[in-house]
Write a protein that holds these residues in place. Sequence first.
Motif, PDB file in Angstrom:
ATOM      1  N   GLY A  46      -5.423   9.572   8.549  1.00  0.00           N
ATOM      2  CA  GLY A  46      -4.863  10.724   7.857  1.00  0.00           C
ATOM      3  C   GLY A  46      -4.319  11.764   8.814  1.00  0.00           C
ATOM      4  O   GLY A  46      -4.631  11.789  10.008  1.00  0.00           O
ATOM      5  N   THR A  47      -3.505  12.666   8.267  1.00  0.00           N
ATOM      6  CA  THR A  47      -2.789  13.609   9.117  1.00  0.00           C
ATOM      7  C   THR A  47      -2.645  14.960   8.442  1.00  0.00           C
ATOM      8  O   THR A  47      -3.138  15.185   7.336  1.00  0.00           O
ATOM      9  CB  THR A  47      -1.414  13.020   9.488  1.00  0.00           C
ATOM     10  N   THR A  48      -1.974  15.869   9.117  1.00  0.00           N
ATOM     11  CA  THR A  48      -1.688  17.196   8.580  1.00  0.00           C
ATOM     12  C   THR A  48      -0.208  17.273   8.236  1.00  0.00           C
ATOM     13  O   THR A  48       0.604  16.521   8.787  1.00  0.00           O
ATOM     14  CB  THR A  48      -2.056  18.280   9.607  1.00  0.00           C
ATOM     15  N   PRO A  49       0.183  18.167   7.329  1.00  0.00           N
ATOM     16  CA  PRO A  49       1.587  18.246   6.920  1.00  0.00           C
ATOM     17  C   PRO A  49       2.528  18.424   8.107  1.00  0.00           C
ATOM     18  O   PRO A  49       2.249  19.176   9.035  1.00  0.00           O
ATOM     19  CB  PRO A  49       1.599  19.464   5.993  1.00  0.00           C
ATOM     20  N   GLY A  50       3.619  17.676   8.066  1.00  0.00           N
ATOM     21  CA  GLY A  50       4.611  17.748   9.133  1.00  0.00           C
ATOM     22  C   GLY A  50       4.393  16.748  10.248  1.00  0.00           C
ATOM     23  O   GLY A  50       5.254  16.593  11.123  1.00  0.00           O
ATOM     24  N   LYS A  51       3.243  16.075  10.250  1.00  0.00           N
ATOM     25  CA  LYS A  51       2.969  15.068  11.278  1.00  0.00           C
ATOM     26  C   LYS A  51       2.837  13.696  10.612  1.00  0.00           C
ATOM     27  O   LYS A  51       2.338  13.580   9.498  1.00  0.00           O
ATOM     28  CB  LYS A  51       1.686  15.410  12.034  1.00  0.00           C
ATOM     29  N   PRO A  52       3.272  12.638  11.290  1.00  0.00           N
ATOM     30  CA  PRO A  52       3.265  11.315  10.655  1.00  0.00           C
ATOM     31  C   PRO A  52       1.877  10.702  10.593  1.00  0.00           C
ATOM     32  O   PRO A  52       0.999  11.015  11.394  1.00  0.00           O
ATOM     33  CB  PRO A  52       4.178  10.499  11.583  1.00  0.00           C
ATOM     34  N   ILE A  99       0.847  -1.197   0.000  1.00  0.00           N
ATOM     35  CA  ILE A  99       0.000   0.000   0.000  1.00  0.00           C
ATOM     36  C   ILE A  99       0.880   1.244   0.000  1.00  0.00           C
ATOM     37  O   ILE A  99       1.924   1.282   0.669  1.00  0.00           O
ATOM     38  CB  ILE A  99      -0.930   0.006   1.234  1.00  0.00           C
ATOM     39  N   LYS A 100       0.449   2.237  -0.742  1.00  0.00           N
ATOM     40  CA  LYS A 100       1.112   3.542  -0.764  1.00  0.00           C
ATOM     41  C   LYS A 100       0.063   4.609  -0.477  1.00  0.00           C
ATOM     42  O   LYS A 100      -1.016   4.612  -1.082  1.00  0.00           O
ATOM     43  CB  LYS A 100       1.766   3.795  -2.126  1.00  0.00           C
ATOM     44  N   LEU A 101       0.390   5.523   0.439  1.00  0.00           N
ATOM     45  CA  LEU A 101      -0.580   6.499   0.917  1.00  0.00           C
ATOM     46  C   LEU A 101      -0.378   7.868   0.288  1.00  0.00           C
ATOM     47  O   LEU A 101       0.677   8.179  -0.277  1.00  0.00           O
ATOM     48  CB  LEU A 101      -0.472   6.614   2.446  1.00  0.00           C
ATOM     49  N   GLN A 102      -1.397   8.684   0.409  1.00  0.00           N
ATOM     50  CA  GLN A 102      -1.405  10.047  -0.116  1.00  0.00           C
ATOM     51  C   GLN A 102      -0.554  10.961   0.764  1.00  0.00           C
ATOM     52  O   GLN A 102      -0.721  10.981   1.983  1.00  0.00           O
ATOM     53  CB  GLN A 102      -2.850  10.553  -0.139  1.00  0.00           C
ATOM     54  N   PRO A 103       0.333  11.746   0.198  1.00  0.00           N
ATOM     55  CA  PRO A 103       1.078  12.735   0.991  1.00  0.00           C
ATOM     56  C   PRO A 103       0.262  14.006   1.203  1.00  0.00           C
ATOM     57  O   PRO A 103      -0.813  14.179   0.634  1.00  0.00           O
ATOM     58  CB  PRO A 103       2.307  13.002   0.133  1.00  0.00           C
ATOM     59  N   GLY A 104       0.799  14.911   2.032  1.00  0.00           N
ATOM     60  CA  GLY A 104       0.171  16.212   2.236  1.00  0.00           C
ATOM     61  C   GLY A 104      -0.939  16.176   3.256  1.00  0.00           C
ATOM     62  O   GLY A 104      -0.934  15.378   4.186  1.00  0.00           O
ATOM     63  N   TYR A 105      -1.919  17.036   3.080  1.00  0.00           N
ATOM     64  CA  TYR A 105      -3.038  17.141   4.014  1.00  0.00           C
ATOM     65  C   TYR A 105      -4.017  16.002   3.754  1.00  0.00           C
ATOM     66  O   TYR A 105      -4.664  15.939   2.708  1.00  0.00           O
ATOM     67  CB  TYR A 105      -3.742  18.488   3.853  1.00  0.00           C
ATOM     68  N   ASP A 161       8.511   6.603   5.576  1.00  0.00           N
ATOM     69  CA  ASP A 161       7.453   7.465   5.052  1.00  0.00           C
ATOM     70  C   ASP A 161       6.524   6.609   4.184  1.00  0.00           C
ATOM     71  O   ASP A 161       6.921   6.180   3.091  1.00  0.00           O
ATOM     72  CB  ASP A 161       8.075   8.590   4.227  1.00  0.00           C
ATOM     73  N   PRO A 162       5.298   6.329   4.640  1.00  0.00           N
ATOM     74  CA  PRO A 162       4.412   5.447   3.867  1.00  0.00           C
ATOM     75  C   PRO A 162       3.857   6.082   2.603  1.00  0.00           C
ATOM     76  O   PRO A 162       3.144   5.416   1.851  1.00  0.00           O
ATOM     77  CB  PRO A 162       3.296   5.133   4.863  1.00  0.00           C
ATOM     78  N   THR A 163       4.168   7.368   2.370  1.00  0.00           N
ATOM     79  CA  THR A 163       3.718   8.030   1.144  1.00  0.00           C
ATOM     80  C   THR A 163       4.778   7.998   0.055  1.00  0.00           C
ATOM     81  O   THR A 163       4.490   8.334  -1.095  1.00  0.00           O
ATOM     82  CB  THR A 163       3.343   9.496   1.417  1.00  0.00           C
ATOM     83  N   ALA A 164       6.007   7.600   0.408  1.00  0.00           N
ATOM     84  CA  ALA A 164       7.117   7.666  -0.548  1.00  0.00           C
ATOM     85  C   ALA A 164       7.182   6.437  -1.445  1.00  0.00           C
ATOM     86  O   ALA A 164       7.692   6.510  -2.567  1.00  0.00           O
ATOM     87  CB  ALA A 164       8.437   7.845   0.196  1.00  0.00           C
TER      88      ALA A 164
END
Length: 293
Positions: A119-125, A84-90, A154-157
């Motif tokens: 999900g999270t906000t930028p800068g937080k894991p 699985i690959k997750l969405q980066p950012g907000y 980083d699960p979005t990378a």
Amino acid sequence: MALLLLLLALIMVPSSCIAIPSPGFYPSSKFRTVNFYYGFRNLWGPQHQRVENNNALTIWLDRNTGSGFKSNRPFRSGYFGASIKLQPGYTAGVITAFYLSNNEAHPGFHDEVDIEFLGTTPGKPYTLQTNVYIRGSGDGKIIGREMKFHLWFDPTADFHNYAILWSPNDIIFFVDDIPIRRYPKKSRYTFPLRPMWLYGSIWDASEWATEDGKYKANYQYQPFIGKYTNFKIGGCSAYAPLTCRPVSASPFPSGRLSRAQYTAMQWAQKYYLVYNYCKDYRRDGSLTPECYA
């Protein structure tokens, strides 16, 4: 003084610099990849789902709807995995999930075993939440058994492997073949025993997903995307003969974790576990007797 400085230096080493232990056994390599169309079907939001090369699935959420998929067969035990690959950012308020459930067969009284990315906000894991429900429901009376982790990458990378091993004796959650949690069967009342299907989904859970609902889904950043590939399913379907033997995710046919796997699990929980329901003294411990058995 020199010893004190050395201890301070060790304490200040960021978790990303901590050596990743070898589990010594890699269950994701023991099960063959399943063609998406052979193993699954769309459950909802078909217009928000795309399959490429029969195995690369993309699902997404926008202000109109999310999407979900479901295995074609129910199982009574098995190994269930995906990359699985997750969405980066907000991504606050958004849940990307991979889980077992029999909610459709037992509405209001179902079992469930979850891997959920909060999900999270930028800068937080991202937070990876593992959960087990036994004969629960979504009516506010559900008793969750949450253990939450941050990840050592980083699960979005890139894509990473996530898996659930469900056997008659325990449930084990894996990240890149490292067992991060073992939920043993201590009682038939605190362990899922009825057949379950395998699901995946992306949806809006703004009420609770990010810092207990502090941050909501913001559709200025839509679409929110979840990518899945390398699906693995191995085990006993609900239709298999009773002679079907549960699969193992360890070097031992019994399924017992090896010493190296236990060491890796202790490492994951020491450095990356951020919430354990058994140690939340705000909760009514009488509802989770397995914590004290």
